[in-house]
Scaffold this active site. Structure first.
Site, PDB file in Angstrom:
ATOM      1  CG  ASP A   1       3.225   0.537   7.587  1.00  0.00           C
ATOM      2  OD1 ASP A   1       4.102   0.320   6.730  1.00  0.00           O
ATOM      3  OD2 ASP A   1       2.752  -0.361   8.310  1.00  0.00           O
TER       4      ASP A   1
ATOM      5  NE  ARG B   1      -0.061   1.904   5.215  1.00  0.00           N
ATOM      6  CZ  ARG B   1       0.888   1.057   4.834  1.00  0.00           C
ATOM      7  NH1 ARG B   1       1.906   1.505   4.127  1.00  0.00           N
ATOM      8  NH2 ARG B   1       0.851  -0.217   5.152  1.00  0.00           N
TER       9      ARG B   1
ATOM     10  CB  VAL C   1      11.779   6.743   7.449  1.00  0.00           C
ATOM     11  CG1 VAL C   1      13.171   7.262   7.734  1.00  0.00           C
ATOM     12  CG2 VAL C   1      11.799   5.775   6.279  1.00  0.00           C
TER      13      VAL C   1
ATOM     14  CG  ASP D   1      14.934  -1.308   3.294  1.00  0.00           C
ATOM     15  OD1 ASP D   1      15.959  -0.613   3.391  1.00  0.00           O
ATOM     16  OD2 ASP D   1      14.270  -1.675   4.277  1.00  0.00           O
TER      17      ASP D   1
ATOM     18  CD  GLU E   1       8.030  -0.898  -3.933  1.00  0.00           C
ATOM     19  OE1 GLU E   1       7.362  -0.269  -3.092  1.00  0.00           O
ATOM     20  OE2 GLU E   1       8.088  -2.137  -3.948  1.00  0.00           O
ATOM     21  CG  ASP E   2       6.601   2.709   0.172  1.00  0.00           C
ATOM     22  OD1 ASP E   2       6.962   1.732  -0.514  1.00  0.00           O
ATOM     23  OD2 ASP E   2       6.161   2.580   1.322  1.00  0.00           O
TER      24      ASP E   2
ATOM     25  CE  LYS F   1      -3.143  -2.186   3.362  1.00  0.00           C
ATOM     26  NZ  LYS F   1      -2.391  -3.048   4.293  1.00  0.00           N
ATOM     27  N   GLY F   2       2.091   1.134   0.451  1.00  0.00           N
ATOM     28  CA  GLY F   2       2.913   2.324   0.728  1.00  0.00           C
ATOM     29  C   GLY F   2       3.060   3.317  -0.412  1.00  0.00           C
TER      30      GLY F   2
HETATM   31  C1  PRP Z   1       7.811  -1.926   1.547  1.00  0.00           C
HETATM   32  C2  PRP Z   1       7.915  -1.165   0.245  1.00  0.00           C
HETATM   33  C3  PRP Z   1       8.466  -2.166  -0.725  1.00  0.00           C
HETATM   34  C4  PRP Z   1       9.301  -3.053   0.151  1.00  0.00           C
HETATM   35  C5  PRP Z   1      10.745  -2.705  -0.015  1.00  0.00           C
HETATM   36  O1  PRP Z   1       6.596  -2.596   1.583  1.00  0.00           O
HETATM   37  O2  PRP Z   1       6.676  -0.668  -0.173  1.00  0.00           O
HETATM   38  O3  PRP Z   1       7.443  -2.885  -1.371  1.00  0.00           O
HETATM   39  O4  PRP Z   1       8.903  -2.845   1.512  1.00  0.00           O
HETATM   40  O5  PRP Z   1      11.559  -3.492   0.762  1.00  0.00           O
HETATM   41  P1  PRP Z   1      12.725  -4.382   0.166  1.00  0.00           P
HETATM   42  O6  PRP Z   1      13.514  -3.562  -0.822  1.00  0.00           O
HETATM   43  O7  PRP Z   1      13.536  -4.744   1.389  1.00  0.00           O
HETATM   44  O8  PRP Z   1      12.122  -5.597  -0.474  1.00  0.00           O
HETATM   45  P2  PRP Z   1       5.916  -3.112   2.942  1.00  0.00           P
HETATM   46  O9  PRP Z   1       6.172  -4.564   3.085  1.00  0.00           O
HETATM   47  O10 PRP Z   1       6.355  -2.262   4.080  1.00  0.00           O
HETATM   48  O11 PRP Z   1       4.380  -2.983   2.635  1.00  0.00           O
HETATM   49  P3  PRP Z   1       3.451  -1.657   2.557  1.00  0.00           P
HETATM   50  O12 PRP Z   1       3.831  -0.946   1.273  1.00  0.00           O
HETATM   51  O13 PRP Z   1       2.060  -2.175   2.516  1.00  0.00           O
HETATM   52  O14 PRP Z   1       3.742  -0.820   3.775  1.00  0.00           O
END
Ligand code: PRP
Length: 184
Positions: free
Chosen positions: A164, A170, A158, A108, A104-105, A48-49
């Site tokens: 979130d 969010r 963050v 990582d 993507e938000d 969702k981010g």
């Molecule tokens: C976050 C973000 C990416 C992912 C990145 O999603 O939106 O999809 O993590 O991480 P990575 O590079 O280590 O794979 P999250 O699982 O927090 O879900 P959300 O968007 O619903 O908060």
């Protein structure tokens, strides 16, 4: 903003609403230039981010653009660490012959983006790239090509602008460093 005005656990603002808006406008301009001759540009948000970033970004893009969404889920936290995820909600439409940007938000470890890029590449897009609001390269486990990025961030927890903690925060207009132990 004074610290007293920050929600519980939020320690300091990294990027203000104004700074975020300015960077998004800049990146949207670069995207509009890069894809000005594209027949069909599609931005794909990963729920969702990325929703907050995707809507702001598409509003600032000046060429025709489509949007679609997908959601992923991990088999478990442990599996997530190895990049084992699955598509929980697929795209509504095909992406064949389209110029696709995965939005993507945060990128990582890169595991999520790598999985999604591999999956989407098999569907015959004309091109495939990544656009992220935040890039935390210090935590990268696998290399992924990030074409567009608004901010590089330090290795801190963050929240805000889509990111979130336990599904909260969010809706903050800014991006902030948070101490999860002191949050809601
Ligand atoms: C976050 C973000 C990416 C992912 C990145 O999603 O939106 O999809 O993590 O991480 P990575 O590079 O280590 O794979 P999250 O699982 O927090 O879900 P959300 O968007 O619903 O908060």
């Amino acid at each position: 903003m004074s610290e007293a005005a920050l929600p519980p656990g939020v320690e300091r603002v990294l990027f203000t609403e104004e700074e975020i808006a300015a960077r998004i406008t800049h990146v949207a301009h670069k995207i509009s230039l890069r894809y000005r001759d594209a027949r069909s540009l599609k931005l794909i948000g990963v729920l969702k981010g990325s929703v907050f970033f995707l809507t702001a970004l598409t509003r600032a893009i000046t060429i025709p653009v489509k949007i679609d969404f997908l959601a992923i889920s991990s088999f478990s936290d442990k599996a997530r660490g190895s990049g084992l995820v699955r598509i929980a909600k697929d795209l509504d439409d095909p992406i064949e012959d389209e110029d696709v940007l995965l939005v993507e938000d945060i990128v990582d470890t890169g595991l999520t983006s790598r999985y999604l890029l591999q999956t989407l590449a098999g569907r015959g897009p004309n091109s495939l790239g990544i656009c992220t609001l935040l890039d935390r390269t210090s935590r990268r486990l696998v290399q992924v090509p990030v074409e567009f990025s608004c901010f590089e961030i330090p290795d801190r927890f963050v929240v805000g602008f889509g990111l979130d903690h336990k599904q909260l925060y969010r809706n903050l207009g800014y991006i902030a460093v948070m101490n999860p132990e002191k949050g809601h």
